[in-house]
Design a protein around this motif. Structure first.
Motif, mmCIF file in Angstrom:
data_model
loop_
_atom_site.group_PDB
_atom_site.id
_atom_site.type_symbol
_atom_site.label_atom_id
_atom_site.label_comp_id
_atom_site.label_asym_id
_atom_site.label_seq_id
_atom_site.Cartn_x
_atom_site.Cartn_y
_atom_site.Cartn_z
ATOM 1 N N GLU A 126 0.824 -1.209 0.000
ATOM 2 C CA GLU A 126 0.000 0.000 0.000
ATOM 3 C C GLU A 126 0.855 1.255 0.000
ATOM 4 O O GLU A 126 0.503 2.263 -0.598
ATOM 5 C CB GLU A 126 -0.927 -0.017 1.218
ATOM 6 N N ARG A 127 1.993 1.190 0.691
ATOM 7 C CA ARG A 127 2.915 2.336 0.713
ATOM 8 C C ARG A 127 4.297 1.885 1.132
ATOM 9 O O ARG A 127 4.495 0.762 1.585
ATOM 10 C CB ARG A 127 2.406 3.448 1.642
ATOM 11 N N ARG A 128 5.254 2.814 0.985
ATOM 12 C CA ARG A 128 6.632 2.569 1.391
ATOM 13 C C ARG A 128 6.897 3.222 2.744
ATOM 14 O O ARG A 128 6.307 4.233 3.101
ATOM 15 C CB ARG A 128 7.602 3.179 0.365
ATOM 16 N N MET A 129 7.820 2.627 3.480
ATOM 17 C CA MET A 129 8.378 3.253 4.675
ATOM 18 C C MET A 129 9.865 3.389 4.434
ATOM 19 O O MET A 129 10.574 2.384 4.279
ATOM 20 C CB MET A 129 8.101 2.412 5.917
ATOM 21 N N THR A 130 10.340 4.623 4.355
ATOM 22 C CA THR A 130 11.709 4.887 3.924
ATOM 23 C C THR A 130 12.540 5.434 5.069
ATOM 24 O O THR A 130 12.165 6.425 5.707
ATOM 25 C CB THR A 130 11.726 5.906 2.768
ATOM 26 N N ARG A 155 8.063 29.404 -11.540
ATOM 27 C CA ARG A 155 7.837 28.045 -12.015
ATOM 28 C C ARG A 155 7.316 27.211 -10.850
ATOM 29 O O ARG A 155 8.031 26.977 -9.882
ATOM 30 C CB ARG A 155 9.132 27.440 -12.567
ATOM 31 N N LEU A 156 6.063 26.817 -10.936
ATOM 32 C CA LEU A 156 5.440 26.078 -9.844
ATOM 33 C C LEU A 156 6.127 24.728 -9.670
ATOM 34 O O LEU A 156 6.367 24.015 -10.631
ATOM 35 C CB LEU A 156 3.949 25.877 -10.117
ATOM 36 N N ALA A 157 6.439 24.392 -8.442
ATOM 37 C CA ALA A 157 7.090 23.113 -8.154
ATOM 38 C C ALA A 157 6.432 22.501 -6.926
ATOM 39 O O ALA A 157 6.932 22.630 -5.809
ATOM 40 C CB ALA A 157 8.586 23.321 -7.915
ATOM 41 N N PRO A 158 5.267 21.876 -7.111
ATOM 42 C CA PRO A 158 4.571 21.315 -5.955
ATOM 43 C C PRO A 158 5.370 20.253 -5.235
ATOM 44 O O PRO A 158 5.233 20.059 -4.044
ATOM 45 C CB PRO A 158 3.292 20.729 -6.564
ATOM 46 N N ARG A 159 6.226 19.525 -5.959
ATOM 47 C CA ARG A 159 7.100 18.543 -5.338
ATOM 48 C C ARG A 159 8.526 18.752 -5.839
ATOM 49 O O ARG A 159 8.742 19.223 -6.958
ATOM 50 C CB ARG A 159 6.635 17.117 -5.643
ATOM 51 N N ALA A 160 9.479 18.378 -4.989
ATOM 52 C CA ALA A 160 10.879 18.598 -5.339
ATOM 53 C C ALA A 160 11.418 17.402 -6.109
ATOM 54 O O ALA A 160 11.346 16.268 -5.640
ATOM 55 C CB ALA A 160 11.696 18.811 -4.064
ATOM 56 N N GLU A 161 11.969 17.657 -7.290
ATOM 57 C CA GLU A 161 12.573 16.589 -8.073
ATOM 58 C C GLU A 161 13.888 16.159 -7.442
ATOM 59 O O GLU A 161 14.648 16.973 -6.936
ATOM 60 C CB GLU A 161 12.815 17.077 -9.508
ATOM 61 N N GLY A 162 14.137 14.860 -7.485
ATOM 62 C CA GLY A 162 15.384 14.342 -6.955
ATOM 63 C C GLY A 162 15.388 14.085 -5.462
ATOM 64 O O GLY A 162 16.404 13.669 -4.909
ATOM 65 N N SER A 163 14.266 14.310 -4.790
ATOM 66 C CA SER A 163 14.209 14.046 -3.352
ATOM 67 C C SER A 163 13.969 12.558 -3.112
ATOM 68 O O SER A 163 13.166 11.927 -3.805
ATOM 69 C CB SER A 163 13.083 14.853 -2.702
ATOM 70 N N PRO A 164 14.622 11.975 -2.098
ATOM 71 C CA PRO A 164 14.367 10.568 -1.776
ATOM 72 C C PRO A 164 13.045 10.348 -1.043
ATOM 73 O O PRO A 164 12.664 9.204 -0.799
ATOM 74 C CB PRO A 164 15.545 10.199 -0.869
ATOM 75 N N LEU A 166 9.250 9.995 -0.906
ATOM 76 C CA LEU A 166 8.221 9.631 -1.874
ATOM 77 C C LEU A 166 6.841 10.055 -1.402
ATOM 78 O O LEU A 166 6.556 10.036 -0.199
ATOM 79 C CB LEU A 166 8.229 8.115 -2.096
ATOM 80 N N PRO A 167 5.955 10.425 -2.331
ATOM 81 C CA PRO A 167 4.572 10.733 -1.958
ATOM 82 C C PRO A 167 3.913 9.533 -1.279
ATOM 83 O O PRO A 167 4.200 8.380 -1.613
ATOM 84 C CB PRO A 167 3.906 11.060 -3.294
ATOM 85 N N ASN A 168 3.044 9.813 -0.321
ATOM 86 C CA ASN A 168 2.244 8.779 0.355
ATOM 87 C C ASN A 168 3.081 7.788 1.147
ATOM 88 O O ASN A 168 2.620 6.702 1.492
ATOM 89 C CB ASN A 168 1.371 8.020 -0.651
ATOM 90 N N SER A 169 4.313 8.150 1.463
ATOM 91 C CA SER A 169 5.193 7.240 2.197
ATOM 92 C C SER A 169 5.214 7.583 3.684
ATOM 93 O O SER A 169 4.709 8.621 4.115
ATOM 94 C CB SER A 169 6.616 7.321 1.628
ATOM 95 N N ASP A 185 4.700 18.527 3.682
ATOM 96 C CA ASP A 185 4.028 19.611 2.957
ATOM 97 C C ASP A 185 4.405 19.659 1.479
ATOM 98 O O ASP A 185 3.558 19.926 0.635
ATOM 99 C CB ASP A 185 4.364 20.958 3.612
ATOM 100 N N GLN A 186 5.670 19.404 1.190
ATOM 101 C CA GLN A 186 6.137 19.532 -0.195
ATOM 102 C C GLN A 186 6.032 18.223 -0.968
ATOM 103 O O GLN A 186 5.555 18.213 -2.109
ATOM 104 C CB GLN A 186 7.586 20.030 -0.201
ATOM 105 N N GLN A 187 6.412 17.117 -0.341
ATOM 106 C CA GLN A 187 6.436 15.837 -1.047
ATOM 107 C C GLN A 187 5.160 15.021 -0.865
ATOM 108 O O GLN A 187 4.969 14.023 -1.545
ATOM 109 C CB GLN A 187 7.636 15.008 -0.580
ATOM 110 N N GLY A 188 4.314 15.415 0.068
ATOM 111 C CA GLY A 188 3.057 14.688 0.259
ATOM 112 C C GLY A 188 3.230 13.340 0.919
ATOM 113 O O GLY A 188 2.472 12.406 0.644
ATOM 114 N N ALA A 189 4.237 13.206 1.808
ATOM 115 C CA ALA A 189 4.374 11.961 2.574
ATOM 116 C C ALA A 189 3.132 11.758 3.426
ATOM 117 O O ALA A 189 2.499 12.721 3.872
ATOM 118 C CB ALA A 189 5.623 12.016 3.457
ATOM 119 N N TRP A 190 2.790 10.505 3.664
ATOM 120 C CA TRP A 190 1.625 10.200 4.492
ATOM 121 C C TRP A 190 1.896 10.527 5.960
ATOM 122 O O TRP A 190 1.026 11.038 6.668
ATOM 123 C CB TRP A 190 1.265 8.723 4.339
#
Length: 420
Positions: A126-130, A155-164, A166-169, A185-190
């Motif tokens: 269902e999701r990752r735990m990192t 330039r809108l950047a709702p999430r940061a590229e290259g970040s380890p 993950l969304p919903n993690s 807030d930025q990456q949408g982690a759970w």
């Protein structure tokens, strides 16, 4: 009568904090004290102790055999189950993951940021735990900075590229507010596992933490409806700073009460709702909207309720309230940024509370030591406390599970959620 499975385990817990800085779930660490623990029995015991109001649980098994047993017997309605990626080389566990997912069991894959999910089981989780290493944390913060700079240039950047992250993690290893903000807030982690308490309170260094503005307003609004004394006590008791300030006020020379007030309930019974509401209004100018303090307060509240459950269930109400205050104020130094001995000397708490918090002695000390030891994934720590204080494993484990399932914890979650 057959021995309960709880007598063969050492449990610990860690709150998982969501995007509103409220409790998203609780991670329950499960260590075997002896081999052969029945996974089906454990699931049944957890189910019996929980209600629809209980927070989500994430089971983190520290035994491959016990994990295999849970995968064999769990159903869609059971708690989330963590599966370490390092263990997926075990063919039995790999097959168990597939079979569990086919029954709707909710699984969480745990590993470090560099570990890919094997393709044949990727859809089972269902999701990752990192777990973020120091290098991962640095990469995440640099990615966050680049994203903010891009947003500053339009330039809108709702999430940061290259970040380890993950969304919903679920993210472990978050040691700063900046990293918590990035993840949630930025990456949408759970959720993030644990909270960077020291960094969260650092911005208030040198002064007491302020009470929550929304909590103040909520309590004042509730007083207009003339709630029961139990409701008022519960609301005030879920704000450690406010509880301490009220006890200071109740015992101030200017108020002129004749005897020391060591109980919140006794205090607002003597004040009356109108005077209490007026005093709360006077606290508003110093109040805060800092959401990052919610996990700090909620952890102290949870510790207080855990102490209640660890003590004899037959204690009378006045002693139960005293035990709760002992747990609530056990780390008052974080709230007031001064030595515990200094803070506690200003209010007429019972000698039992002071002895437990300051000297780790007296009748409340064993329960306080156990409550603090539960906040860890170190089974040796809790086993040592159990042995020293002569606690039965089943008793302390049942106390923890009852606390995590209790309506009082749910009330704390609702109050904090409403401050969003």
């Amino acid at each position: 009568m057959a021995q309960s499975v709880l007598g063969s385990l050492t449990l610990g817990y860690r709150p998982l904090w969501g995007r509103q800085r409220t409790l998203a779930a609780v991670q329950l660490f499960v260590h075997e004290d002896s081999e052969g623990v029945d996974g089906q029995h454990l699931l049944r015991t957890l189910s019996e102790l929980r209600t629809a109001e209980s927070p989500e649980l994430l089971l983190s098994l520290r035994s491959r055999d016990l994990l295999a047993g849970l995968l064999d017997h769990a159903s869609a309605g059971d708690p989330l189950i963590e599966v370490p990626l390092d263990w997926l080389g075990d063919a039995r566990l790999r097959a168990g993951v597939h079979h569990a997912r086919s029954r709707g069991v909710r699984l969480v894959a745990r590993g470090d940021a560099t570990q890919p999910l094997p393709q044949d089981v990727a859809r089972c989780f269902e999701r990752r735990m990192t777990l973020l290493s120091a290098v991962d944390a640095g990469n995440a913060l640099r990615a966050a900075l680049r994203a903010r700079e891009s947003a500053a240039f339009g330039r809108l950047a709702p999430r940061a590229e290259g970040s380890p992250v993950l969304p919903n993690s679920v993210v472990e290893g978050v040691a700063s507010r900046a990293l918590a903000d990035h993840a949630l807030d930025q990456q949408g982690a759970w959720a993030i596992a644990g909270w960077p308490v020291e960094d969260a309170v650092h911005r208030h260094a040198g002064q007491p933490l302020p009470p929550s503005r929304r909590a103040l307003v909520q309590i004042m609004n509730a007083l207009d409806e003339e709630p029961s004394l139990d409701q008022v006590e519960q609301m005030l008791g879920e704000e450690p700073t406010l509880s301490y300030r009220l006890l200071l006020y109740l015992n101030s020379a200017g108020l002129g009460l004749r005897s020391g007030i060591a109980s919140l309930r006794h205090g607002f019974m003597m004040l009356g709702y109108r005077s209490l509401s007026a005093w709360l209004a006077e606290q508003l100018p110093q109040a805060t909207d800092d959401a990052d303090l919610r996990p700090v307060n909620a952890t102290m509240v949870l510790r207080g309720h855990l102490m209640e459950h660890l003590m004899d269930a037959g204690i009378e109400d006045d002693l139960r309230r005293e035990v709760y205050l002992c747990g609530l104020f056990a780390q008052l130094d974080l709230v007031l940024d001064e030595p515990l001995r200094t803070s506690l000397a200003r209010i007429p708490l019972s000698d039992r509370i002071v002895a437990a918090i300051v000297h780790r002695s007296g009748p409340y000390a064993p329960s306080l030591q156990a409550a603090l030891a539960f906040e860890s994934d170190d089974p040796a720590l809790l086993r040592a406390v159990r042995d020293t204080c002569d606690f039965a494993p089943e008793d302390v484990n049942r106390a923890l599970l009852r606390t995590l399932a209790s309506g009082s914890l749910q009330t704390s979650r609702r109050l904090n959620a409403n401050t969003a």
